[in-house]
Write a protein that holds these residues in place. Structure first.
Motif, mmCIF file in Angstrom:
data_model
loop_
_atom_site.group_PDB
_atom_site.id
_atom_site.type_symbol
_atom_site.label_atom_id
_atom_site.label_comp_id
_atom_site.label_asym_id
_atom_site.label_seq_id
_atom_site.Cartn_x
_atom_site.Cartn_y
_atom_site.Cartn_z
ATOM 1 N N VAL B 57 4.500 8.588 6.539
ATOM 2 C CA VAL B 57 4.941 7.665 5.504
ATOM 3 C C VAL B 57 4.438 8.492 4.158
ATOM 4 C CG1 VAL B 57 4.420 5.524 6.758
ATOM 5 C CG2 VAL B 57 2.494 6.745 5.527
ATOM 6 N N PRO B 58 5.260 8.045 3.284
ATOM 7 C CA PRO B 58 5.145 8.719 1.785
ATOM 8 C C PRO B 58 4.015 8.137 1.349
ATOM 9 C CG PRO B 58 6.805 7.036 1.754
ATOM 10 C CD PRO B 58 6.264 6.986 3.325
ATOM 11 N N ASP B 59 3.429 8.902 -0.178
ATOM 12 C CA ASP B 59 2.600 8.308 -0.929
ATOM 13 C C ASP B 59 1.289 7.939 -0.468
ATOM 14 O OD1 ASP B 59 2.463 7.687 -3.639
ATOM 15 O OD2 ASP B 59 2.856 5.471 -3.607
ATOM 16 N N VAL B 60 0.898 8.761 0.445
ATOM 17 C CA VAL B 60 -0.681 8.596 0.855
ATOM 18 C C VAL B 60 -1.273 9.952 0.622
ATOM 19 C CG1 VAL B 60 -0.107 6.565 2.538
ATOM 20 C CG2 VAL B 60 0.028 9.141 3.200
ATOM 21 N N VAL B 160 -12.426 5.014 3.825
ATOM 22 C CA VAL B 160 -11.140 4.839 3.037
ATOM 23 C C VAL B 160 -11.176 4.386 1.777
ATOM 24 C CG1 VAL B 160 -9.700 4.039 4.979
ATOM 25 C CG2 VAL B 160 -11.310 2.481 4.160
ATOM 26 N N THR B 162 -10.700 4.447 -1.916
ATOM 27 C CA THR B 162 -9.654 5.027 -2.597
ATOM 28 C C THR B 162 -9.816 5.389 -4.147
ATOM 29 O OG1 THR B 162 -8.652 2.903 -2.564
ATOM 30 C CG2 THR B 162 -7.768 4.286 -1.069
ATOM 31 N N LEU B 167 -3.989 6.964 -8.085
ATOM 32 C CA LEU B 167 -2.461 6.929 -8.037
ATOM 33 C C LEU B 167 -2.120 6.184 -9.483
ATOM 34 C CD1 LEU B 167 -1.906 6.132 -4.248
ATOM 35 C CD2 LEU B 167 -1.273 8.174 -5.412
ATOM 36 N N PRO B 168 -1.040 6.609 -9.804
ATOM 37 C CA PRO B 168 -0.283 5.839 -10.855
ATOM 38 C C PRO B 168 0.141 4.437 -10.647
ATOM 39 C CG PRO B 168 1.008 7.679 -10.335
ATOM 40 C CD PRO B 168 -0.104 7.975 -9.476
ATOM 41 N N GLU B 171 3.788 -1.037 -12.744
ATOM 42 C CA GLU B 171 3.581 -2.367 -13.286
ATOM 43 C C GLU B 171 4.481 -3.357 -12.305
ATOM 44 O OE1 GLU B 171 5.101 -0.177 -16.507
ATOM 45 O OE2 GLU B 171 3.041 0.422 -15.817
ATOM 46 N N ASN B 172 4.205 -4.501 -12.068
ATOM 47 C CA ASN B 172 4.730 -5.136 -11.051
ATOM 48 C C ASN B 172 5.329 -6.422 -11.703
ATOM 49 O OD1 ASN B 172 5.737 -5.805 -8.601
ATOM 50 N ND2 ASN B 172 3.919 -7.167 -8.396
ATOM 51 N N VAL B 173 6.210 -6.394 -12.555
ATOM 52 C CA VAL B 173 6.780 -7.590 -13.182
ATOM 53 C C VAL B 173 8.272 -7.966 -12.772
ATOM 54 C CG1 VAL B 173 7.466 -8.774 -15.407
ATOM 55 C CG2 VAL B 173 5.177 -7.152 -15.312
#
Lengths: 405, 173
Positions: B57-60, B160, B162, B167-168, B171-173
């Motif tokens: 998986v990516p981004d880990v 675990v 973190t 990680l950057p 924004e979750n809009v």
């Protein structure tokens, strides 16, 4: 008070209704998910490879179709009309009329739009917040409205409609709209934009959803304290939804919440990029293209950004290896050796490059948790019929990140 | 050193879970990493499984090797060697996955093998304040004195953690 027609309908058909606890339905959904995975695993078992099994294949096909229908039926069990949420909001608007002294006409549309019960249960608070904002900040008082030639009573439209696999719920008011300069000043104070930056209107409007953001001069008891936005943002994130705002100064504001109809299953396309599998909701995909050498444009001056030339349009290409900062990824393959998946996002079109398109499947979604919850631009994991696991991409967030970089 | 089979281990685990629930607080599953012996509280361990195909998986972080599908559950796998900053070692038929439940989420530790489950009373565990100059020490809950060995008891919750990975935020809009 007039008895509402919907309620009468409900009483008339009570005999045909069952009350079932949502836990039981949740358990059923889980089991149906596992059932569909097991069936797929059985049918795809490698031991059968190369065998000529005509009768088995026919039976397997029938079984798959039935499982698919069971899945759909189970999903439908949890769907309820948004009418109940709307009714509660209607009562709230009466309350708001009294508190603000403004006359408000509430227009409800698409009340029978179906939505996952889990979503419906969590929709009231965020929607209440948006409606309050519209009533308190959006609508002018009756006298000012008359003075500028608007109808005396303010109008709020609450509408729901299914668009693809999403339900779009809009709160539209015909009030004063958003003021670009005022919001920009405030957003700069909060450090959201640099002093020279002139963000696009649609980008700036999103600032009003930041916690602690309020441009109202007077903080009323109703709203304007900048709280509540947290509730809105958190809920929307949990529901895999997003918020868009559109506003014309002087004419009004439309806030739309886009939420997936069902949280459990997702009709999607399975993509492979190197060793990784990705999964994209089918309704997000605008086009699948096989770029030729003439179709790709590389822009060295913009950090080697790539564009895909598709007919008369240039579409930015997002390389997932770069987006996720995968250091093990060696030189990227040329676009012409890859397949481009094009999305239409709210910030414009975006393409991702993958090695191949594997399959179209109804996948079971699993949320991100624990060590995986920081995975960016993803809704969660999809369990595939093969037993494999794919990352479900959220192309909206993929596009946002790209434009911000 | 003879390694017990996975079935034996799982059997032992279940036995401990079922019969000695009052003692579960002091039970530890031990496993070797290089020459050192590590222990993790049995209460956190849900099962031990053989290694199966890992999906990348990516981004880990690099020490998260990917995810596995364990009966419909998505479980991230952490290579304990990479987590401890040791060189990677090829997986073999002794490699197993210890599945832990940490703060509502499962995580699998890829280890070279597992040893026995030990009952280590609290008074056999030393808890000096720090074992390392850096933050690495916080992973260690204590050192257990065994007959002729020492077991390093891990603070599983922090495996675990973190906070060290920034990680950057998107924004979750």
């Amino acid at each position: 008070m007039n008895p509402r027609p919907e309620q009468q309908n409900e009483t008339a058909s009570t005999a045909a209704l069952l009350r079932v606890s949502s836990d039981k339905i949740g358990r059923l959904m889980d089991l149906v998910g596992e059932l569909s995975l097991s069936v797929a695993e059985t049918i795809n078992t490698p031991e059968l490879a190369g065998l000529d099994l005509e009768a088995f294949d026919a039976a397997a096909h029938r079984l798959t179709m039935i499982v698919r229908e069971v899945q759909d039926a189970a999903t439908e069990l949890r769907l309820v009309p948004v009418a109940e949420v709307f009714r509660r909001l209607k009562r709230m608007v009466r309350e708001l009329e009294r508190e603000t002294g403004k006359e408000i006409l509430l227009d409800l549309r698409g009340e029978d739009t179906a939505i996952d019960k889990l979503v419906a249960d969590r929709l009231y608070d965020p929607l209440l917040h948006v409606v309050r904002n519209a009533a308190d900040h959006g609508l002018e008082d009756n006298a000012s409205r008359e003075a500028i030639g608007k109808p005396r009573a303010g109008r709020i439209i609450l509408s729901a409609a299914q668009v693809g696999s999403e339900v779009r719920i809009q709160v539209i008011d015909d009030g004063r709209g958003l003021n670009y300069d005022r919001i920009l000043t405030k957003a700069r104070e909060k450090g959201m934009f640099g002093p020279q930056e002139l963000p696009e209107r649609s980008v700036l409007w999103k600032a009003i959803f930041e916690p602690g953001f309020s441009t109202a001069e007077a903080v009323t008891t109703l709203s304007g304290r900048g709280v509540g936005m947290d509730v809105l943002n958190t809920t929307m994130k949990d529901l895999r939804g997003r918020i868009t705002v559109d506003s014309d100064e002087g004419k009004g504001t439309a806030v739309a919440l886009h939420i997936p109809v069902s949280l459990a299953f997702l009709d999607s396309l399975i993509l492979r990029l190197g060793p990784q599998l990705y999964c994209v909701p089918i309704d997000d995909i605008a086009e699948i293209a096989k770029p030729d050498a003439a179709g790709q444009v590389q822009i060295s001056v913009a950090d080697g950004a790539e564009m895909l030339r598709l007919r008369d349009r240039f579409i930015p290409v997002c390389r997932l290896e770069r987006f996720f900062g995968d250091e093990t990824a060696t030189a990227l393959n040329s676009l012409s050796e890859m397949v481009a998946i094009v999305f239409e996002t709210s910030t414009g079109p975006l393409a991702i490059a993958v090695d191949e398109v594997l399959d179209r499947q109804q996948v079971v979604m699993k949320p991100l948790a624990g060590a995986l919850r920081h995975l960016r631009a993803s809704w969660g994991f999809a369990l595939l019929a093969t037993g494999d696991i794919a990352v479900v991409l959220d192309c909206e967030r993929l596009a946002n990140k790209e434009s911000a970089a | 050193m003879a390694q017990p089979s996975i079935d034996d281990m799982t059997h032992q685990l279940t036995q401990h879970h079922m019969q000695q629930s009052e003692k579960i607080e002091t039970m530890y599953l031990t496993f070797p990493v290089e020459a050192e012996l590590y222990g993790v509280a049995i209460a956190k361990v849900t099962e031990i499984v053989g290694l199966q195909r890992i999906m990348s998986v990516p981004d880990v972080p690099a020490y998260i090797k990917g995810v596995i599908n364990l009966r419909g559950k998505v479980i991230p796998l952490m290579d304990i060697r990479l987590r401890f900053g040791l060189p990677e070692k090829d997986y073999d038929d002794r490699t197993v996955v210890i599945v832990l439940q940490i703060a509502d989420a499962p995580i699998g530790l890829i280890v070279d093998g597992v040893n026995e489950v030990l009952d280590i009373p609290d008074d056999q565990i030393d808890r000096p304040r720090s074992y390392a100059p850096g933050d690495g020490g916080s992973l260690v809950k204590g050192l257990a004195r065994l007959d002729d060995r020492v077991a390093i008891i891990l603070e599983a919750d922090l495996l675990v953690d973190t906070s060290e990975i920034t990680l950057p935020q998107v924004e979750n809009v």
